[in-house]
Design a protein around this motif. Structure first.
Motif, mmCIF file in Angstrom:
data_model
loop_
_atom_site.group_PDB
_atom_site.id
_atom_site.type_symbol
_atom_site.label_atom_id
_atom_site.label_comp_id
_atom_site.label_asym_id
_atom_site.label_seq_id
_atom_site.Cartn_x
_atom_site.Cartn_y
_atom_site.Cartn_z
ATOM 1 N N ALA A 127 -4.656 104.231 131.711
ATOM 2 C CA ALA A 127 -3.267 103.631 132.282
ATOM 3 C C ALA A 127 -3.295 102.308 131.710
ATOM 4 N N TYR A 128 -2.104 101.751 131.526
ATOM 5 C CA TYR A 128 -1.774 100.336 131.021
ATOM 6 C C TYR A 128 -2.485 100.036 129.725
ATOM 7 N N GLY A 129 -2.608 100.929 128.833
ATOM 8 C CA GLY A 129 -3.179 100.530 127.573
ATOM 9 C C GLY A 129 -4.586 100.792 127.432
ATOM 10 N N ALA A 208 0.630 115.970 141.060
ATOM 11 C CA ALA A 208 -0.642 116.053 140.188
ATOM 12 C C ALA A 208 -0.437 115.091 139.005
ATOM 13 N N GLY A 209 0.096 113.897 139.065
ATOM 14 C CA GLY A 209 0.121 113.101 138.202
ATOM 15 C C GLY A 209 1.186 113.339 137.390
ATOM 16 N N CYS A 210 1.140 112.987 136.060
ATOM 17 C CA CYS A 210 2.217 113.120 134.958
ATOM 18 C C CYS A 210 1.969 114.692 134.598
ATOM 19 N N PRO A 241 12.825 112.310 141.994
ATOM 20 C CA PRO A 241 13.736 111.484 141.283
ATOM 21 C C PRO A 241 13.321 110.033 141.113
ATOM 22 N N GLU A 242 11.883 109.785 141.433
ATOM 23 C CA GLU A 242 11.452 108.527 141.154
ATOM 24 C C GLU A 242 10.782 108.432 139.638
ATOM 25 N N HIS A 243 10.125 109.469 139.202
ATOM 26 C CA HIS A 243 9.526 109.298 137.908
ATOM 27 C C HIS A 243 9.630 111.065 137.557
HETATM 28 N N1 EPU Z 1 11.110 106.344 132.302
HETATM 29 C C1 EPU Z 1 12.379 106.807 132.522
HETATM 30 N N2 EPU Z 1 12.536 107.620 133.462
HETATM 31 C C2 EPU Z 1 11.519 108.400 134.145
HETATM 32 C C3 EPU Z 1 10.316 108.037 134.015
HETATM 33 C C4 EPU Z 1 9.885 106.832 133.022
HETATM 34 O O1 EPU Z 1 13.190 106.432 131.692
HETATM 35 O O2 EPU Z 1 11.800 109.064 135.065
HETATM 36 C C5 EPU Z 1 10.795 105.473 131.134
HETATM 37 C C6 EPU Z 1 10.427 104.000 131.731
HETATM 38 O O3 EPU Z 1 11.626 103.207 132.175
HETATM 39 C C7 EPU Z 1 9.701 103.510 130.601
HETATM 40 C C8 EPU Z 1 8.883 104.584 130.085
HETATM 41 O O4 EPU Z 1 9.685 105.941 130.518
HETATM 42 O O5 EPU Z 1 10.303 102.766 129.943
HETATM 43 C C9 EPU Z 1 7.546 104.944 130.145
HETATM 44 O O6 EPU Z 1 7.270 105.213 131.671
HETATM 45 P P1 EPU Z 1 6.103 104.744 132.540
HETATM 46 O O7 EPU Z 1 5.744 103.080 132.380
HETATM 47 O O8 EPU Z 1 6.161 105.083 134.088
HETATM 48 O O9 EPU Z 1 4.863 105.322 132.002
HETATM 49 P P2 EPU Z 1 4.711 106.820 131.328
HETATM 50 O O10 EPU Z 1 4.573 106.846 130.060
HETATM 51 O O11 EPU Z 1 5.453 107.671 132.238
HETATM 52 C C10 EPU Z 1 2.075 106.713 131.362
HETATM 53 C C11 EPU Z 1 0.970 107.710 131.815
HETATM 54 C C12 EPU Z 1 0.757 107.603 133.230
HETATM 55 C C13 EPU Z 1 0.458 106.147 133.424
HETATM 56 C C14 EPU Z 1 1.451 105.238 133.145
HETATM 57 C C15 EPU Z 1 0.721 103.971 133.261
HETATM 58 C C16 EPU Z 1 1.242 109.614 130.483
HETATM 59 C C17 EPU Z 1 1.785 111.099 130.488
HETATM 60 N N3 EPU Z 1 1.426 108.980 131.635
HETATM 61 O O12 EPU Z 1 3.071 107.094 132.098
HETATM 62 O O13 EPU Z 1 -0.439 108.379 133.585
HETATM 63 O O14 EPU Z 1 0.001 106.074 135.200
HETATM 64 O O15 EPU Z 1 1.810 105.671 131.608
HETATM 65 O O16 EPU Z 1 -0.035 103.534 132.270
HETATM 66 O O17 EPU Z 1 0.395 109.376 129.740
HETATM 67 C C18 EPU Z 1 -0.992 110.594 134.110
HETATM 68 O O18 EPU Z 1 -1.372 111.011 133.128
HETATM 69 O O19 EPU Z 1 -0.958 111.493 135.119
HETATM 70 C C19 EPU Z 1 -0.241 109.367 134.453
HETATM 71 C C20 EPU Z 1 0.258 109.278 135.777
#
Ligand code: EPU
Ligand code: FAD
Length: 285
Positions: A127-129, A208-210, A241-243
């Motif tokens: 997470a976070y890089g 279950a996370g992403c 609806p949140e993510h």
């Molecule tokens: N976004 C949308 N709509 C949404 C969700 C996201 O437009 O419904 C946009 C956000 O605004 C942002 C971009 O998509 O500009 C990325 O979203 P976010 O920062 O939430 O990160 P993510 O890429 O969706 C990844 C990992 C997460 C991890 C976060 C933080 C994957 C598949 N997901 O999420 O990991 O917590 O970064 O580092 O790599 C997981 O693996 O289960 C997981 C939750």
């Protein structure tokens, strides 16, 4: 086989998503030797089996009659200078918290990722890089034949949400190389990450996370969102609806509802953007 085991445990109790049928055979070894005996016995009999951690990256679709291994090794952490070593059964968030409490920096990224250390190594959770391979210096695992291997990570063994630790390999323990840090700075970083997660992820519902991997240079969540799928609901399974890359269980969702919802999301994103999403969660059927 003299390994502690339980019969017919519902997967709803073994996974964070809370669906699936019964785990007919759950083996919970409390020593590495017992885990080794389990793997050796399955290899000898040519019996298929699976390994479960905290169940936070799993969608289980039904009953499972093959044996499932879930390590129950004593949760002791060993520290040597700025290195910490923990058994695979250690809670992942608890390990990140223990490192922070000891003034060791490097596992802040892990502080919001549930499950076990073994699952995190297998998934190269991140997470976070940052991801596990950035801090991993050694790990111990059982080969599919049940042989003990203790080694440093080599190139090609870990990549984004992937490692070679599949196909009957069982992570037993891992050692992270951390650095002395300022305890208040570590706490502040953990609080910042948790704050971000709290506002962007549906943490109050079972999930279950992403669900899907981010395609190179893209965000699966954004693609699902742009396809207009937030709030798409089948029974008690819903695109959050949140993510949009989180599917949530409103309480009584079934495995079939999640399977159907995943199929629909994948098909509609393909139609809307031409991108074929790949599951990040593992599907057990
Ligand atoms: N976004 C949308 N709509 C949404 C969700 C996201 O437009 O419904 C946009 C956000 O605004 C942002 C971009 O998509 O500009 C990325 O979203 P976010 O920062 O939430 O990160 P993510 O890429 O969706 C990844 C990992 C997460 C991890 C976060 C933080 C994957 C598949 N997901 O999420 O990991 O917590 O970064 O580092 O790599 C997981 O693996 O289960 C997981 C939750
Ligand atoms: P499980 O779900 O039990 O298993 C996952 C896979 O690992 C399976 O293939 C299983 O067979 C294998 N496995 C488990 N233990 C072992 C072992 N000892 N040896 C070999 N293989 C094993 N993940 C991220 O990467 N980043 C995130 O930011 C993140 N955020 C999340 C937020 C929430 C709210 C939730 C619910 C999940 C999130 N996840 C995230 C997904 C999940 O937490 C991670 O993938 C985690 O590392 C899985 O660990 P686990 O022990 O629960 O594995």
């Amino acid at each position: 086989l003299k390994v502690p085991h339980r019969r017919d445990v519902p997967f709803s109790k073994l996974t964070t998503l809370g669906v699936g049928g019964l785990c007919h055979w759950l083996f919970e070894p409390i020593t590495e030797l017992e885990a080794q005996a389990f793997v050796r016995a399955c290899a000898r009999e040519g019996l298929p089996w699976r390994v479960l951690g905290g169940g936070s990256n799993l969608v289980v679709l039904g009953d499972l009659s093959m044996p499932v291994l879930r390590l129950a090794l004593p949760k002791t952490i060993q520290r040597e200078g700025t290195r910490i070593c923990a058994p695979a059964s250690h809670g992942h968030i608890a390990l990140a918290e223990a490192a922070a409490a000891a003034g060791l920096s490097g596992l802040e990224f892990a502080s919001g990722i549930p499950g076990s250390l073994g699952g995190a190594i297998r998934m190269n959770a991140g997470a976070y890089g940052r991801e596990w391979v950035d801090v991993l210096t050694r790990y111990r695992f059982l080969s599919p034949e049940g042989d003990l291997v203790d080694k440093a990570p080599d190139p090609g063994e870990f990549s984004y949400r992937w490692s070679f630790l599949t196909g009957g390999r069982v992570v037993l323990s891992a050692t992270a190389q951390l650095a002395e840090g300022d305890p208040s700075a570590i706490r502040a970083q953990v609080a910042e990450y948790r704050g971000k997660r709290g506002t962007s992820q549906p943490l109050s519902k079972r999930n279950a996370g992403c669900i899907f991997k981010n395609p190179p240079g893209q965000s699966a969540g954004r693609l699902i969102d742009q396809a207009g799928l937030k709030g798409l609901r089948i029974g008690d399974a819903e695109v959050s609806p949140e993510h949009a890359n989180f599917l949530v269980n409103h309480g009584h969702a079934t495995a079939a509802e999640f399977a159907e919802l995943m199929d629909q999301v994948r098909a509609r994103v393909l139609e809307a953007s031409g991108v074929a999403l790949e599951p990040e969660v593992e599907i057990w059927r």
